[in-house]
Design a protein around this motif. Sequence first.
Motif, mmCIF file in Angstrom:
data_model
loop_
_atom_site.group_PDB
_atom_site.id
_atom_site.type_symbol
_atom_site.label_atom_id
_atom_site.label_comp_id
_atom_site.label_asym_id
_atom_site.label_seq_id
_atom_site.Cartn_x
_atom_site.Cartn_y
_atom_site.Cartn_z
ATOM 1 N N ARG A 154 0.650 -1.243 0.305
ATOM 2 C CA ARG A 154 0.154 -0.293 -0.405
ATOM 3 C C ARG A 154 0.403 0.955 -0.041
ATOM 4 O O ARG A 154 1.720 1.466 0.880
ATOM 5 N N GLY A 155 0.364 2.490 -0.529
ATOM 6 C CA GLY A 155 1.068 3.546 -1.101
ATOM 7 C C GLY A 155 1.588 3.665 -2.383
ATOM 8 O O GLY A 155 1.243 3.131 -3.471
ATOM 9 N N ILE A 156 1.865 5.171 -2.107
ATOM 10 C CA ILE A 156 2.590 5.359 -3.333
ATOM 11 C C ILE A 156 3.793 5.898 -3.290
ATOM 12 O O ILE A 156 3.952 7.004 -2.686
ATOM 13 N N ARG A 213 7.180 7.649 -4.703
ATOM 14 C CA ARG A 213 7.694 9.581 -4.965
ATOM 15 C C ARG A 213 8.674 9.812 -5.136
ATOM 16 O O ARG A 213 9.381 9.535 -4.212
ATOM 17 N N THR A 256 3.744 8.029 -8.786
ATOM 18 C CA THR A 256 1.924 7.640 -9.639
ATOM 19 C C THR A 256 1.570 7.360 -9.202
ATOM 20 O O THR A 256 1.558 6.209 -9.395
ATOM 21 N N ILE A 281 8.469 4.014 1.631
ATOM 22 C CA ILE A 281 7.170 5.513 1.454
ATOM 23 C C ILE A 281 7.254 5.790 2.697
ATOM 24 O O ILE A 281 6.451 4.907 3.640
ATOM 25 N N ARG A 282 7.538 6.739 2.951
ATOM 26 C CA ARG A 282 6.989 8.165 4.298
ATOM 27 C C ARG A 282 7.915 7.478 5.970
ATOM 28 O O ARG A 282 7.306 6.685 6.610
ATOM 29 N N LYS A 330 8.420 3.569 5.659
ATOM 30 C CA LYS A 330 7.930 1.871 6.119
ATOM 31 C C LYS A 330 8.260 0.785 4.051
ATOM 32 O O LYS A 330 8.437 2.693 3.008
ATOM 33 N N PHE A 375 -5.540 7.965 -2.328
ATOM 34 C CA PHE A 375 -4.852 7.260 -1.563
ATOM 35 C C PHE A 375 -5.062 7.747 -0.371
ATOM 36 O O PHE A 375 -4.597 9.458 0.320
ATOM 37 N N GLU A 377 -3.896 7.041 3.847
ATOM 38 C CA GLU A 377 -3.012 6.191 4.760
ATOM 39 C C GLU A 377 -3.395 6.439 6.036
ATOM 40 O O GLU A 377 -3.575 8.245 6.388
ATOM 41 N N GLU A 419 -3.057 11.501 -0.754
ATOM 42 C CA GLU A 419 -2.228 11.620 -1.734
ATOM 43 C C GLU A 419 -2.703 11.661 -2.432
ATOM 44 O O GLU A 419 -4.632 10.869 -2.643
ATOM 45 N N SER A 420 -3.115 13.259 -3.503
ATOM 46 C CA SER A 420 -3.493 13.377 -4.654
ATOM 47 C C SER A 420 -2.176 12.421 -5.423
ATOM 48 O O SER A 420 -1.558 11.997 -5.513
ATOM 49 N N VAL A 421 -2.785 12.778 -7.221
ATOM 50 C CA VAL A 421 -2.446 12.110 -7.817
ATOM 51 C C VAL A 421 -0.534 13.567 -7.957
ATOM 52 O O VAL A 421 0.007 11.870 -7.753
ATOM 53 N N LYS A 422 -0.407 14.528 -7.836
ATOM 54 C CA LYS A 422 0.574 14.976 -7.819
ATOM 55 C C LYS A 422 1.512 15.137 -6.121
ATOM 56 O O LYS A 422 2.106 15.680 -6.001
ATOM 57 N N VAL A 441 1.450 14.793 -1.842
ATOM 58 C CA VAL A 441 1.357 14.611 -0.768
ATOM 59 C C VAL A 441 0.995 15.464 0.818
ATOM 60 O O VAL A 441 1.810 16.327 0.239
#
Lengths: 360, 125
Positions: free
Chosen positions: A292-294, A296, A315, A341-342, A344, B40, B42, B60-63, B65
């Motif tokens: 889970r997560g994005i 960057r 993204t 991610i942050r 984790k 997203f 968290e 989070e948005s597309v661009k 956090v």
Amino acid sequence: MAEGTLRRTPLFEEHRALGARLVPFAGWEMPVQYEGIKAEHEAVRERAGLFDVSHMGEVTFTGPQAEEAVQRLVTRDVSRLSPGQAGYAAVCYEDGGTVDDVLVYRTPDGFLVVVNAANREGDVSYFLEHTEDLDVEVKDESDDWALLALQGPEAASILGRFTETDLSSLGYYRYEVGEVGGRYALISRTGYTGEDGFELYVRPDKAPAIWKDLVGAGATPTGLGARDTLRLEAGMCLYGNELDAETTPLEAGIGFAVHLEKPVEFVGQEALRREKEEGLRKKLVGFEVEGRGIARHGHEVASGGEVVGEVTSGTLSPTLNRAIGLALVEPDVEDSFKVVIRGKAVAARAVGLPFYKRAR
Amino acid sequence: MSVPGELQYTKTHEWVRIEGETATVGITEHAQDELGDVVFVELPESGRTLDAGEAFGAVESVKAVSDLYAPLPGEVVEVNESLGDNPEKINEDPYGEGWILKLRVSGEADLLSAEDYENFLKETE
């Protein structure tokens, strides 16, 4: 940079009238989104989007030794470009690090080199410095051009309503000089989205009328936010993310634009040849986040408890609805790794590029 | 931008609805508009104890956090699990279905009234 010093493109008033969110970008006040990044992204994938990319720089090379000058500056063998053809290339430092990534057009009297906005001044100095001994005129014509990108499956049918140029016979990475709505335009079948489409180099004072024509015909105004998610899905590099002075074009996976055997030596060729022989110091990989997560830009890539690289772009892919990214990692990293991610460590898996390929 | 009068606010753009000892927390319409399409969220675990001002998650948005901060001290008693599949609820209904978590409040903190928050938005514009 203070807001008062930001440059504005000839389409600034159009963006404002459309309610765009305008942000500082590479010294310009540019639209990051109008209605929303997801909707604009989808419009380009399914219909057609229109971008203002007038911040890009245009540099011309003319004179008897124009070809030799461009050959010396870029990684592509531009002697193989025929009139009316364009090619993607990198500009390198002596050590192989990347100065910029550019699009090179062969014009009737020389070459047009399109550069990134953030690098424009630096590129022009670099071009002049390395061609001092040649009989060539290098001219920054950026202020004489506005640049619109019309991208998406409906781009050709929309543009076709405004031009006599036969778009059906205009191949990928080819251009023709023509008109759009009776206004001069260099019509190029290129883009940065992974879709069919065109980049239109037009005169600044005519740009608003062309913009309004194309929007009126159904093109969705699309901002730099969606431009970034579109190019990332298409696996394309962004200077400052995947490419920089510390990264060679071979490492960034654009070896297809590097012609090591070309007849004229280019700046950085020796370093790139050596890197190719000795092996890459790092490599670009595409990945999907499995946890889970994005991911960057700037997040660490880890494997076996060690830091083995860095995320260059990340993204949530609007098309795939998965978290995707590009990373520069050590060459022997396995296909399963972690992205931090942050704080984790989240599982990620290398996948082939591009993430998205249009049906042809 | 809507700023409902019955809620309280923070300078980090969370809203709070206090009912008895429970505080429901979300982000303001202004915050979701600044972020753009939320993709997203968290969320913290239920049972976690937060201090006022403590970062407990992110939107989070597309661009972009944006970190989330606890407006009040307390224990997380419920999180809005439906945001996992439908994070866009934060854009569509930031003060309703887009709520983020519920706290059992254990103390006090300085919160802004709707009027103060509106003035704060004007000042920072």
